[in-house]
Write a protein that holds these residues in place. Structure first.
Motif, PDB file in Angstrom:
ATOM      1  N   SER A  43      11.674  39.670  35.649  1.00 30.37           N
ATOM      2  CA  SER A  43      11.160  41.031  35.419  1.00 30.37           C
ATOM      3  C   SER A  43      11.813  41.968  36.415  1.00 30.37           C
ATOM      4  O   SER A  43      12.460  41.521  37.381  1.00 30.37           O
ATOM      5  CB  SER A  43       9.636  41.078  35.623  1.00 30.37           C
ATOM      6  OG  SER A  43       9.307  40.860  36.986  1.00 30.37           O
ATOM      7  N   GLY A  44      11.591  43.246  36.226  1.00 28.86           N
ATOM      8  CA  GLY A  44      12.061  44.225  37.203  1.00 28.86           C
ATOM      9  C   GLY A  44      11.339  44.049  38.527  1.00 28.86           C
ATOM     10  O   GLY A  44      11.924  44.215  39.599  1.00 28.86           O
ATOM     11  N   PHE A  98       6.669  53.983  39.858  1.00 24.74           N
ATOM     12  CA  PHE A  98       5.752  52.971  39.340  1.00 24.74           C
ATOM     13  C   PHE A  98       5.350  52.049  40.501  1.00 24.74           C
ATOM     14  O   PHE A  98       6.151  51.801  41.409  1.00 24.74           O
ATOM     15  CB  PHE A  98       6.471  52.185  38.232  1.00 24.74           C
ATOM     16  CG  PHE A  98       5.649  51.093  37.625  1.00 24.74           C
ATOM     17  CD1 PHE A  98       4.437  51.370  37.008  1.00 24.74           C
ATOM     18  CD2 PHE A  98       6.081  49.774  37.674  1.00 24.74           C
ATOM     19  CE1 PHE A  98       3.675  50.355  36.450  1.00 24.74           C
ATOM     20  CE2 PHE A  98       5.329  48.754  37.107  1.00 24.74           C
ATOM     21  CZ  PHE A  98       4.118  49.056  36.505  1.00 24.74           C
ATOM     22  N   VAL A 149      14.448  55.006  44.333  1.00 30.11           N
ATOM     23  CA  VAL A 149      14.235  54.762  42.902  1.00 30.11           C
ATOM     24  C   VAL A 149      15.070  55.771  42.129  1.00 30.11           C
ATOM     25  O   VAL A 149      15.060  56.958  42.455  1.00 30.11           O
ATOM     26  CB  VAL A 149      12.745  54.923  42.533  1.00 30.11           C
ATOM     27  CG1 VAL A 149      12.532  54.685  41.040  1.00 30.11           C
ATOM     28  CG2 VAL A 149      11.878  53.972  43.354  1.00 30.11           C
ATOM     29  N   SER A 168      15.230  46.434  35.246  1.00 33.67           N
ATOM     30  CA  SER A 168      14.204  45.827  34.392  1.00 33.67           C
ATOM     31  C   SER A 168      14.647  45.894  32.947  1.00 33.67           C
ATOM     32  O   SER A 168      15.252  46.883  32.519  1.00 33.67           O
ATOM     33  CB  SER A 168      12.898  46.612  34.545  1.00 33.67           C
ATOM     34  OG  SER A 168      11.998  46.299  33.500  1.00 33.67           O
ATOM     35  N   PHE A 219      12.190  45.387  30.601  1.00 30.64           N
ATOM     36  CA  PHE A 219      10.910  45.600  29.909  1.00 30.64           C
ATOM     37  C   PHE A 219      11.238  46.297  28.582  1.00 30.64           C
ATOM     38  O   PHE A 219      12.153  47.120  28.527  1.00 30.64           O
ATOM     39  CB  PHE A 219      10.032  46.489  30.812  1.00 30.64           C
ATOM     40  CG  PHE A 219       8.641  46.711  30.309  1.00 30.64           C
ATOM     41  CD1 PHE A 219       7.659  45.755  30.506  1.00 30.64           C
ATOM     42  CD2 PHE A 219       8.304  47.889  29.651  1.00 30.64           C
ATOM     43  CE1 PHE A 219       6.367  45.962  30.034  1.00 30.64           C
ATOM     44  CE2 PHE A 219       7.013  48.100  29.183  1.00 30.64           C
ATOM     45  CZ  PHE A 219       6.049  47.132  29.378  1.00 30.64           C
TER      46      PHE A 219
END
Ligand SMILES: *Cc1c(COP(=O)(O)O)cnc(C)c1O
Length: 366
Positions: free
Chosen positions: A57-58, A84, A129, A179, A181
């Motif tokens: 996952s991330g 996040f 980020v 990620s 996702f």
């Protein structure tokens, strides 16, 4: 109308995706194996780094580098509160302290000018980020890091494919984490992520950590995790990667269309001239955001808020003792950001409907 339309994407690449899934099932090679290796090779080539480690996952793509760097209680990691939870959660999981630094008004990314003031003797690294698909100011961040001997781990979970001064996100600092996702710009059909670095030794350590700290079977040199990517997910990503550049072109055209029609009515995303965003989100800024969002919902326009509460005000981080007012750029940002329906398969008719309704709602709550 869908906020993101994964169904349309599947229909477009169905034959390739189904073939990939079928091959994996028939091979019964579900964990690691040739599909994962092929994907890692292609991703590393795409980003332009020597190494890629596919992972679960991330979040694990952020955790594994911190484990490799030996982050432990007492250490401090500088990051942004406007992200996040996963970005800072991994720091806290290791008992270390996330030290928040406010963002730039223009891009919502960490403000490099504020980083140095946050550096202490305990600081080990920086996690910028690249939010909404636009890379943070990595050159400035890397130079502060160099001066204080810190590592830089880019949280590129929203920016796979983005460019900064002609180089790809994920390859802009010592380590990059992304990620897959399902709703990210390149998404699989479950959880997935990847780590990138040019440092071969660090790559070997991170790879070992992602498989229980083993370099040889059943010889565990360090403590690791079960952080592998499934072969099924690797297959889905291989099928989608072949269409990714074309999708990025569509994303940027659709974002430009929104911007052209909405500027003057709302604050549209500001992309720095040296950046190419992948628009993980198309995020505008409006006053009375929650009312605008409800009115849009009533009119059939789904929206989302990324993110309504900055991390320093999250109950999970209350032990850090932050108060409202400490981050004067992040806090109003969190009250005003609104992400509009956005994906490569959005039609002009749908975009026009969003645009008309956004203008109407903003006028109504003026
Ligand atoms: C999605 C995301 C993550 C976590 O990725 P997962 O694959 O969901 O674990 C981390 N940071 C940012 C900025 C993200 O958007």
């Amino acid at each position: 109308m869908n906020f993101i339309d994964l169904k349309k994407q599947y229909e477009a690449y169905k034959l390739e995706i189904d073939a990939q899934i079928k091959e994996t099932i028939e091979s019964t090679q579900f964990i690691m194996g040739p599909k994962v290796t092929e994907l890692e090779k292609k991703l590393a080539e795409y980003v332009g780094t020597r190494n890629c480690i596919a992972c679960s996952s991330g979040t694990d793509a952020l955790l594994i580098p911190l484990l490799a760097k030996g982050i432990r209680p007492g250490d401090e990691i500088i990051t942004t509160p406007f992200t996040f939870i996963a970005t800072a959660e991994v720091v806290s999981l290791l008992g270390a302290k996330p030290v928040f630094v406010d963002i730039e008004e223009e891009t919502f990314n960490i403000d490099p000018r504020l980083i140095e003031k946050a550096v202490t003797k305990k600081t080990k690294g920086i996690i910028p980020v690249s939010l909404y698909g636009q890379a943070a100011d990595m050159d400035d961040i890397n130079s502060v890091a160099k001066k204080h001997d810190l590592f830089v781990l880019e949280d590129a979970c929203q920016s796979f494919g983005a460019e900064y001064k002609g180089k790809r996100s994920c390859g802009l600092s010592e380590i990059g984490a992304t990620s897959f996702f399902p709703s990210k710009p390149l998404g699989c059909y479950g959880d997935g992520g990847a780590i990138f670095t040019n440092d071969d030794k660090l790559a070997a350590t991170m790879r070992a950590i992602s498989v229980h700290g083993q370099k040889e079977r059943y010889r565990h040199s360090i403590i690791g995790i079960n952080g592998r990517l499934d072969a099924l997910q690797a297959g889905v990503l291989l099928a989608k990667l072949g269409h990714f550049d074309e999708e990025l072109g569509l994303r940027s055209r659709k974002a430009e269309y929104y911007t052209e029609k909405l500027s003057g009515y709302v604050r549209t995303p500001q992309i720095k001239s040296h950046n190419k965003s992948v628009y993980a989100q198309y995020t505008i800024r409006v006053k009375r955001r929650d009312e605008v969002a409800s009115r849009l919902m009533e009119n059939g326009i789904p929206t989302a808020v990324h993110y309504p509460l900055p991390l320093h005000l999250q109950p999970a981080f209350s032990h850090l003792g932050h108060k409202e007012g400490e981050f004067p750029v992040s806090e109003p940002g969190a009250k005003e950001v609104l992400s509009l329906p956005f994906h490569p398969f959005l039609t002009q008719k749908e975009q026009d409907e969003v645009i008309r309704n956004v203008k109407e709602a903003v006028e109504y709550y003026k």
